[in-house]
Design a protein around this motif. Structure first.
Motif, PDB file in Angstrom:
ATOM      1  N   ALA A 253       0.549  -1.423   0.139  1.00  0.00           N
ATOM      2  CA  ALA A 253       0.552   0.320  -0.382  1.00  0.00           C
ATOM      3  C   ALA A 253       0.832   1.251   0.074  1.00  0.00           C
ATOM      4  CB  ALA A 253      -0.933  -0.261   0.984  1.00  0.00           C
ATOM      5  N   ALA A 254       2.002   1.063   1.066  1.00  0.00           N
ATOM      6  CA  ALA A 254       2.423   2.084   0.515  1.00  0.00           C
ATOM      7  C   ALA A 254       3.452   2.819  -0.371  1.00  0.00           C
ATOM      8  CB  ALA A 254       4.005   1.943   2.209  1.00  0.00           C
ATOM      9  N   PHE A 255       3.868   1.503  -1.474  1.00  0.00           N
ATOM     10  CA  PHE A 255       4.594   2.099  -2.024  1.00  0.00           C
ATOM     11  C   PHE A 255       3.623   2.236  -3.551  1.00  0.00           C
ATOM     12  CE2 PHE A 255       5.214  -0.146  -6.630  1.00  0.00           C
ATOM     13  CZ  PHE A 255       6.684   0.698  -6.883  1.00  0.00           C
ATOM     14  N   SER A 256       2.199   1.657  -3.283  1.00  0.00           N
ATOM     15  CA  SER A 256       1.473   1.779  -4.269  1.00  0.00           C
ATOM     16  C   SER A 256       0.839   3.834  -3.991  1.00  0.00           C
ATOM     17  CB  SER A 256      -0.315   1.306  -4.313  1.00  0.00           C
ATOM     18  OG  SER A 256       0.700   0.432  -5.214  1.00  0.00           O
ATOM     19  N   GLY A 257       1.130   4.136  -2.334  1.00  0.00           N
ATOM     20  CA  GLY A 257       0.559   5.134  -2.531  1.00  0.00           C
ATOM     21  C   GLY A 257       1.573   6.414  -2.653  1.00  0.00           C
ATOM     22  N   ARG A 258       2.865   6.087  -3.124  1.00  0.00           N
ATOM     23  CA  ARG A 258       3.941   6.589  -3.436  1.00  0.00           C
ATOM     24  C   ARG A 258       4.257   6.801  -5.082  1.00  0.00           C
ATOM     25  NH1 ARG A 258       5.393  10.257  -4.818  1.00  0.00           N
ATOM     26  NH2 ARG A 258       7.192  11.407  -4.272  1.00  0.00           N
ATOM     27  N   PHE A 259       3.992   5.920  -5.443  1.00  0.00           N
ATOM     28  CA  PHE A 259       4.398   5.679  -7.025  1.00  0.00           C
ATOM     29  C   PHE A 259       2.770   5.478  -7.995  1.00  0.00           C
ATOM     30  CE2 PHE A 259       7.941   4.083  -4.828  1.00  0.00           C
ATOM     31  CZ  PHE A 259       9.448   5.016  -5.362  1.00  0.00           C
ATOM     32  N   GLU A 260       2.307   5.753  -7.569  1.00  0.00           N
ATOM     33  CA  GLU A 260       1.195   5.723  -8.795  1.00  0.00           C
ATOM     34  C   GLU A 260       1.844   8.070  -9.423  1.00  0.00           C
ATOM     35  OE1 GLU A 260      -2.151   7.288 -10.812  1.00  0.00           O
ATOM     36  OE2 GLU A 260      -1.605   8.133  -9.306  1.00  0.00           O
TER      37      GLU A 260
END
Length: 447
Positions: A253-260
């Protein structure tokens, strides 16, 4: 080179240039929008205008692949993501078509004294000026144009200089949907022409999505001329992790929240604030996930954007921060990376990093997490992850931001209001609140 040009960030190739508007063209745009407001807006019903905006949504859906390819060229967005943006934009138009009559219905007021009645009627205010950014070329326009055209305001739209092809494609959609001349007018304007347009008495309001600097400049001119503005500016959104039942899911979730959108979103998670007891495990897994994205990320919107991010990251490192990165910048391609050890003395502590770099902090407890989360000039969005639901709501109440998402990312919706506080701007877009910004809430009191 012309001010308005499509430059493919993946190759650096100038695909096509578009002529910048003349002063006469800007005058014609303002006159046309003013005429359309006086005629079209006054002779159509909310139902009429809802039918038109529904057609706009249908045309977005029908032309989704064509529209997606345009912004893939303009700002480097991967095709599937670009197509998703077009489809979300179509949903915004459909939402206002479905709900406009309900949102704009007369609102009776119960009188405390006296006989008769009182009612609030929601009516349009006139010509609006929209100033849009490059990171979501269709979505940004949809959340401004959708509610306001349905309300009956008319729009003069200045898109970002690197998005002239998508701007033209949207103008064609509004024309093909059946809007009269002047209801929606795209202009390839200069900043100076826009400053004059804001001051023009025919313009009744301005909506801008962009940088702090642009927002301040627009608000200053609008304020001098007594014009309302809606500003959606930058963000340095905190992503607080206090506890988790599944660290792998939280890291994803952290990755998705940053890299979208390759990290190029105002409301992306940018500062990861992690409780000490899970910090080491989170950092290790998160760093592995970030570095593993090397080679799969799209380029940033331009070489200039990548150079700007490179300078910010270097300033942080020069101030004592540690950078773990997947490589070196190559043109507009910026390697994903993780910054740690950023102190309040570092220039990047108060800045927004617009790209695929995440900053991670360790905190002792909930109180320190909230204090760090709020220690920013921005206040757009925020994220709280914890297995304790009572703690989640408690922390959410303490966050100084326009939006808080608890244990979820990517949960934006057409019905949910979007906007911030502090230097992230003011006003709201989307949902019921988005149609209530540029509206005359006219009181009619009958004795």
């Amino acid at each position: 080179m012309s001010l308005y040009a499509v430059v493919d960030p993946a190759t650096g190739e100038t695909v096509q240039e578009y002529p910048t508007a003349t002063d006469q063209q800007i005058e014609e745009a303002l006159a046309s929008a003013s005429k359309a407001f006086k005629e079209w807006s006054k002779t159509t019903t909310v139902a009429d205008r809802a039918a038109l905006i529904r057609k706009v949504g249908q045309l977005h859906a029908e032309r989704a692949e064509e529209l997606a390819k345009i912004i893939e060229r303009e700002m480097g967005k991967p095709f599937d993501d670009a197509k998703g943006e077009v489809e979300f934009s179509a949903a915004i138009y459909e939402y206002y078509a479905d709900n406009a009559e309900k949102f704009l219905a007369d609102e009776p007021i119960d009188l405390l004294d006296g006989e008769g009645s009182a009612v609030i009627k929601r009516t349009p205010v006139g010509v609006l000026l929209g100033i849009m950014p490059w990171n979501y070329p269709y979505y940004q326009v949809a959340r401004f144009a959708g509610p306001n055209l349905t309300l009956g305001n008319t729009i003069v739209l200045k898109h970002a200089p690197q998005c002239p092809e998508s701007a033209a494609a949207m103008q064609k959609i509004f024309d093909d949907a059946g809007y009269p001349k002047g209801a929606y007018v795209n202009v390839y304007a200069t900043n100076e022409q826009i400053a004059d347009a804001i001051a023009d008495p025919r313009v009744q309001g301005v909506s801008l999505t962009g940088s702090e600097r642009a927002g301040a400049a627009v608000a200053e001119i609008a304020g001098r001329n007594l014009k309302k503005v809606v500003l959606e500016l930058g963000g340095s959104d905190p992503f607080i992790v206090l506890s988790t039942d599944n660290l792998d899911e939280t890291v994803e979730a952290a990755f998705s929240g940053r890299f979208e959108n390759t990290g190029q979103a105002c409301n992306a998670a940018k500062r990861f604030i992690v409780a000490a007891d899970i910090y080491d495990d989170f950092l290790a897994k998160f760093t592995e996930r970030v570095l593993g994205a090397a080679g799969s990320l799209a380029p940033l919107s331009s070489v200039a954007a990548a150079e700007r991010l490179e300078q910010q990251v270097q300033k942080a490192v020069d101030s004592g921060a540690k950078l773990v990165s997947a490589g070196e910048r190559k043109g507009a391609h910026f390697p994903p990376g993780v910054l740690t050890g950023v102190t309040p003395e570092s220039p990047s502590y108060k800045e927004e990093l617009f790209g695929p770099v995440a900053t991670v902090y360790k905190v002792a407890d909930e109180d320190e997490a909230v204090e760090l989360a709020n220690d920013t000039p921005f206040g757009l969005g925020s994220y709280v992850f914890t297995a304790d639901q009572e703690q989640a709501l408690r922390v959410a109440d303490k966050i100084e931001a326009g939006m808080v998402f608890v244990n979820v990312v990517g949960a934006d919706g057409v019905e949910l209001p979007f906007g911030g506080v502090k230097r992230s701007g003011f006003g709201r877009e989307l949902g019921r609140f988005g149609i209530d910004e540029f509206v005359n809430k006219k009181l009619i009191r009958v004795g």
